[in-house]
Design a protein around this motif. Structure first.
Motif, PDB file in Angstrom:
ATOM      1  N   ASP A  14       3.093  -5.972  -4.591  1.00 41.61           N
ATOM      2  CA  ASP A  14       4.203  -6.394  -3.734  1.00 41.61           C
ATOM      3  C   ASP A  14       4.039  -5.779  -2.351  1.00 41.61           C
ATOM      4  N   ASP A  15       5.112  -5.263  -1.797  1.00 41.06           N
ATOM      5  CA  ASP A  15       5.039  -4.590  -0.506  1.00 41.06           C
ATOM      6  C   ASP A  15       5.240  -3.089  -0.677  1.00 41.06           C
ATOM      7  N   VAL A  16       4.969  -2.570  -1.884  1.00 43.24           N
ATOM      8  CA  VAL A  16       5.160  -1.149  -2.179  1.00 43.24           C
ATOM      9  C   VAL A  16       3.837  -0.398  -2.141  1.00 43.24           C
ATOM     10  N   VAL A  17       2.820  -0.907  -2.821  1.00 45.84           N
ATOM     11  CA  VAL A  17       1.504  -0.276  -2.883  1.00 45.84           C
ATOM     12  C   VAL A  17       0.528  -1.125  -2.084  1.00 45.84           C
ATOM     13  N   GLY A  18      -0.182  -0.484  -1.181  1.00 50.15           N
ATOM     14  CA  GLY A  18      -1.163  -1.194  -0.376  1.00 50.15           C
ATOM     15  C   GLY A  18      -2.498  -1.348  -1.084  1.00 50.15           C
ATOM     16  N   PRO A  19      -3.422  -2.085  -0.473  1.00 46.25           N
ATOM     17  CA  PRO A  19      -4.711  -2.368  -1.105  1.00 46.25           C
ATOM     18  C   PRO A  19      -5.740  -1.245  -0.974  1.00 46.25           C
ATOM     19  N   HIS A  20      -5.360  -0.130  -0.381  1.00 47.50           N
ATOM     20  CA  HIS A  20      -6.336   0.918  -0.103  1.00 47.50           C
ATOM     21  C   HIS A  20      -6.053   2.219  -0.843  1.00 47.50           C
ATOM     22  N   GLY A  21      -5.592   2.112  -2.077  1.00 46.58           N
ATOM     23  CA  GLY A  21      -5.414   3.300  -2.902  1.00 46.58           C
ATOM     24  C   GLY A  21      -6.757   3.763  -3.436  1.00 46.58           C
ATOM     25  N   LEU A  22      -6.703   4.661  -4.393  1.00 45.80           N
ATOM     26  CA  LEU A  22      -7.937   5.220  -4.952  1.00 45.80           C
ATOM     27  C   LEU A  22      -7.777   5.363  -6.454  1.00 45.80           C
ATOM     28  N   GLY A  23      -8.777   4.933  -7.220  1.00 45.00           N
ATOM     29  CA  GLY A  23      -8.779   5.125  -8.663  1.00 45.00           C
ATOM     30  C   GLY A  23      -8.040   4.044  -9.434  1.00 45.00           C
ATOM     31  N   GLN A  24      -7.769   4.353 -10.707  1.00 45.66           N
ATOM     32  CA  GLN A  24      -7.085   3.436 -11.610  1.00 45.66           C
ATOM     33  C   GLN A  24      -5.641   3.883 -11.827  1.00 45.66           C
ATOM     34  N   LYS A  25      -4.733   2.917 -11.895  1.00 48.90           N
ATOM     35  CA  LYS A  25      -3.321   3.237 -12.111  1.00 48.90           C
ATOM     36  C   LYS A  25      -3.126   3.784 -13.526  1.00 48.90           C
ATOM     37  N   ASN A  26      -2.272   4.809 -13.655  1.00 52.25           N
ATOM     38  CA  ASN A  26      -1.915   5.329 -14.974  1.00 52.25           C
ATOM     39  C   ASN A  26      -0.426   5.074 -15.235  1.00 52.25           C
ATOM     40  N   GLU A  27       0.055   5.495 -16.405  1.00 50.17           N
ATOM     41  CA  GLU A  27       1.459   5.249 -16.779  1.00 50.17           C
ATOM     42  C   GLU A  27       2.423   5.903 -15.798  1.00 50.17           C
ATOM     43  N   ARG A  28       2.098   7.102 -15.366  1.00 47.17           N
ATOM     44  CA  ARG A  28       2.976   7.776 -14.402  1.00 47.17           C
ATOM     45  C   ARG A  28       2.976   7.043 -13.062  1.00 47.17           C
ATOM     46  N   GLY A  29       1.848   6.451 -12.718  1.00 45.52           N
ATOM     47  CA  GLY A  29       1.776   5.643 -11.503  1.00 45.52           C
ATOM     48  C   GLY A  29       2.652   4.414 -11.592  1.00 45.52           C
ATOM     49  N   GLU A  30       2.674   3.785 -12.766  1.00 46.78           N
ATOM     50  CA  GLU A  30       3.546   2.630 -12.971  1.00 46.78           C
ATOM     51  C   GLU A  30       5.006   3.017 -12.793  1.00 46.78           C
ATOM     52  N   ARG A  31       5.381   4.179 -13.316  1.00 47.88           N
ATOM     53  CA  ARG A  31       6.767   4.636 -13.166  1.00 47.88           C
ATOM     54  C   ARG A  31       7.089   4.940 -11.705  1.00 47.88           C
ATOM     55  N   LEU A  32       6.126   5.517 -10.973  1.00 44.52           N
ATOM     56  CA  LEU A  32       6.353   5.787  -9.546  1.00 44.52           C
ATOM     57  C   LEU A  32       6.537   4.488  -8.776  1.00 44.52           C
ATOM     58  N   VAL A  33       5.725   3.494  -9.073  1.00 42.97           N
ATOM     59  CA  VAL A  33       5.841   2.195  -8.398  1.00 42.97           C
ATOM     60  C   VAL A  33       7.193   1.551  -8.710  1.00 42.97           C
ATOM     61  N   GLU A  34       7.622   1.597  -9.959  1.00 42.54           N
ATOM     62  CA  GLU A  34       8.937   1.049 -10.327  1.00 42.54           C
ATOM     63  C   GLU A  34      10.052   1.763  -9.583  1.00 42.54           C
TER      64      GLU A  34
END
Length: 105
Positions: A14-34
């Motif tokens: 969406d407009d929350v996470v940009g295309p220039h992150g690093l690595g693979q998303k984990n469960e805690r990352g999903e919760r942060l994005v939510e």
């Protein structure tokens, strides 16, 4: 502030996470994005195209791996005020984390 060990990954969301992150998303990352979506903030340091050495924020003991687990969160309303976000790996701060800097207009 907190240490969630969240990894949001390289995929734009969406407009929350940009295309220039690093690595693979984990469960805690999903919760942060939510949480960011519910609170109308963006994860600022995923929006800037930089070399990997300027993205990783944590180095494992023994220098085995590096991850992006520290983030600058900013309200969507003020997203244009964030001009750059990058790490300063050469700064000696006596930690396994590196300094994360954001420049605001």
């Amino acid at each position: 502030m907190g240490d969630f060990n969240a990894k949001v990954g390289e995929q734009r969301m969406d407009d929350v996470v940009g295309p220039h992150g690093l690595g693979q998303k984990n469960e805690r990352g999903e919760r942060l994005v939510e949480w960011a979506q519910r609170n109308e903030v963006i994860i600022g340091n995923t929006w800037f195209e930089l070399p990997p050495r300027r993205k990783w924020t944590w180095k494992s003991p023994g220098d085995g791996s590096r991850n992006q687990i520290d983030f600058i969160l900013i309200s969507k309303r003020f997203r244009n005020a964030l001009l750059i976000s990058k790490t300063l790996p050469s700064a000696d701060c006596y930690s396994d984390h590196v300094v994360l800097m954001g420049k605001l207009e």
